[in-house]
Motif scaffolding. Structure first.
Motif: not given
Ligand code: N01
Length: 551
Positions: A184, A55, A189, A211, A191, A396
């Motif tokens: 991640g 969401r 994640a 986070h 949500q 991500g």
């Molecule tokens: O992606 P992220 P997301 N081994 O890049 C981990 C928007 N959004 O899809 O922090 C292990 O934030 C990585 O770890 P680290 C919003 O702008 C909005 O969640 O790099 N882990 C991290 O924990 C958001 O910011 C909404 O150490 C690994 C995770 O993967 C953006 O989209 C909802 C790894 C990636 O987190 C992106 O969000 C959802 C590895 N090799 C998204 N590589 C809403 O409006 C990566 N990770 C609410």
């Protein structure tokens, strides 16, 4: 295979909120236009991100178009924070209401876009080999649309189901009685974890960096006529939810207030410094915002994004909340971030920390226990093997540049965009690129985009581009592109203002540090929406100073 070679005035790539609005404007102006869309329907990010719990974290009454007062009044949102299906429904409604679909070619992946200097047109090719021509090209390809999957040894050997939150299947996935592993702990994640944990037999969360997240306190919107205007309630400190009718009666005021905010979102921003008030006053402010929920938490004090000491007071408050919520102190310790709050995008959740109190949830801290490889059954860390049926990458996106670099874009001298951007993206205003005439990027790198309410930023960009088209047509100008100097200065300005900002103080996708091999350069413009709009307006009013115009 047909080689269509149709010539358009304008080709738009992407049918998300940016592409739809650009299309709407083009149709209104009788511009011969075509949109190419990879998916089978409209919606962009909301078409692809269908993971459980998806969401928006911007209030639904604000996360919507404002170009049409009628649309604004007629659409019915049901919750404070809309679900992915509801937002997708809204995008489909817009497409239908304005009869946009006949102009969109779905299931159409654009592979290349080359500018021909002689004929002054863009030659665009899709994966089927069909070719199209256009005088102008708008890249509405999205900021978070190219998913990132880290290369982990053995990944292809996993025998169970594999998912990515950013490219979720279009059918219902049932995790009941399944063991699930998720890599991640970013917004996606955060949500999905509580929702998956409710169903799954067991959920293993593989966390590399904890986070920060604050409770959403999502609720149903209230319908029914009230008698308080938005402004009156604002004076009461937003303590009481407005009814939808009250918001709609005063919508323009809400929109105006939003446009004066850094993030183009209206919320109550405390003008005081966190360091000028007593410890007690700080606590009361943080508690009240924690209770109200949502990203306005970070508006508790004016300097949380600019002063580390101030920031630490908010960070410490959240760290204590985590320790109070998570019953096992060892697990709580692993969930507590040790960096600045708001550096990585602040997440908004429903029962995220509470989920770690469940007996069917295991947090695997990759800092102590790194992944060695993916096996046929699950994940092998340095300490043990975790076996599960389904693996979810919540890892991500190749943010802001990925979707553009995936297309073979070549400018006037045959220069490839990927080559030009090899050391980081270079744009003027995140809107245009030197050497790539008549090509515009909506919410591109170097624009406020992801720091703002995206729909508001999209509308601002599209309006600016179409005003520019009017200027070009009126003045008989055939080509427009930024000068080398204006682009260089803008890139430098972006880096200069990002350097001291809290958002530069940790590794994140804002800096490109999440993708292996991606140059580390701060991607969005961190000067805020109002300053950015002022700059764009100055440029258009000056007859496009900083751009090269060719008759
Ligand atoms: O992606 P992220 P997301 N081994 O890049 C981990 C928007 N959004 O899809 O922090 C292990 O934030 C990585 O770890 P680290 C919003 O702008 C909005 O969640 O790099 N882990 C991290 O924990 C958001 O910011 C909404 O150490 C690994 C995770 O993967 C953006 O989209 C909802 C790894 C990636 O987190 C992106 O969000 C959802 C590895 N090799 C998204 N590589 C809403 O409006 C990566 N990770 C609410």
């Amino acid at each position: 295979m047909s080689k269509e070679n149709t010539k358009y005035d304008l080709i738009i790539i992407g049918a998300g909120f940016a592409g739809l609005y650009a299309l709407y404007k083009a149709i209104k102006r009788n511009i011969k236009v075509c949109v190419f869309e990879k998916g089978s329907d409209v919606g962009g990010t909301w078409y692809w991100n269908r993971y459980p719990g998806a969401r928006c974290d911007v209030e639904s009454m604000q996360y919507s178009y404002q170009f049409s007062k009628k649309l604004e009044q007629e659409w019915v949102w049901t919750e404070q924070y809309a679900t992915q299906p509801e937002i997708l429904k809204y995008a489909k409604h817009v497409a239908k209401r304005y009869n946009l679909k006949p102009y969109i070619k779905f299931n159409n992946i654009i592979t290349s876009s080359h500018f021909d200097k002689k004929s002054r047109v863009w030659n665009i090719k899709n994966r089927k080999g069909e070719q199209f021509k256009a005088r102008f090209c708008i890249m509405a390809t999205g900021c978070l649309s190219s998913t990132y999957t880290p290369l982990i040894k053995g990944a292809s050997s996993f025998k169970g189901d594999i998912f990515h939150t950013g490219n979720w299947p279009h059918k219902k996935i049932n995790f009941s009685n399944k063991k699930v592993g998720i890599i991640g702990t970013g917004s996606s994640a955060i949500q999905s974890i509580p929702v998956i944990a409710d169903k799954a037999k067991h959920l293993y969360v593989f966390q590399r960096t904890p986070h920060y997240t604050v409770p959403a306190r999502n609720r149903s919107l209230i319908y029914g006529n009230g008698d308080n205007s938005y402004t009156k309630r604002e004076a009461q400190g937003f303590d009481v939810d407005l009814t939808v009718e009250e918001i709609k009666a005063d919508y323009s005021n809400l929109r105006k207030k939003a446009k004066n905010m850094f993030s183009a979102m209206a919320f109550d921003l405390n003008k005081k410094s966190a360091l000028e008030v007593s410890k007690l006053e700080r606590k009361v402010e943080y508690e009240s915002r924690w209770e109200k929920g949502g990203v306005p938490f970070i508006g508790a004090f004016i300097d949380l994004n600019t002063n580390r000491e101030a920031n630490d007071t908010a960070a410490e408050f959240v760290r204590n909340k985590i320790k109070q919520t998570v019953k096992d102190p060892q697990i709580a310790k692993k969930l507590v971030p040790n960096y600045t709050i708001g550096c990585k995008r602040l997440a908004v959740d429903t029962n995220y920390y509470e989920t770690y109190n469940k007996s069917n949830v295991t947090l695997v801290d990759l800092k102590d226990n790194p992944i060695k490889k993916i096996t046929t059954k699950g994940i092998q860390t340095t300490q043990k093997e975790y076996s599960f049926d389904s693996l979810i990458y919540a890892t991500g996106f190749d943010a802001m540049t990925g979707a553009l670099m995936n297309i073979d874009i070549r400018g006037s001298n045959g220069i490839k965009l990927s080559k030009k951007w090899a050391n980081g993206p270079k744009t003027f205003l995140g809107l245009a690129i030197q050497g790539f005439p008549n090509l515009f990027t909506i919410t591109g790198p170097g624009s406020p985009s992801v720091f703002t309410n995206m729909i508001t930023s999209i509308e601002q960009h599209v309006d600016w581009i179409f005003d520019c088209f009017d200027y070009l047509y009126t003045n008989g100008i055939e080509l427009i592109e930024p000068s080398e100097e204006s682009e260089r200065d803008w890139v430098q300005h972006n880096q200069d203002i990002a350097k001291p900002h809290i958002r530069s103080s940790c590794s994140s996708w804002y800096r490109g540090s999440n993708v292996e091999g991606k140059p580390e350069i701060f991607l969005p413009y961190v000067g805020g929406f109002p300053a950015y709009v002022k700059k764009c307006e100055e440029i258009s009013k000056s007859g496009y100073k900083g751009f090269l115009l060719t008759k």
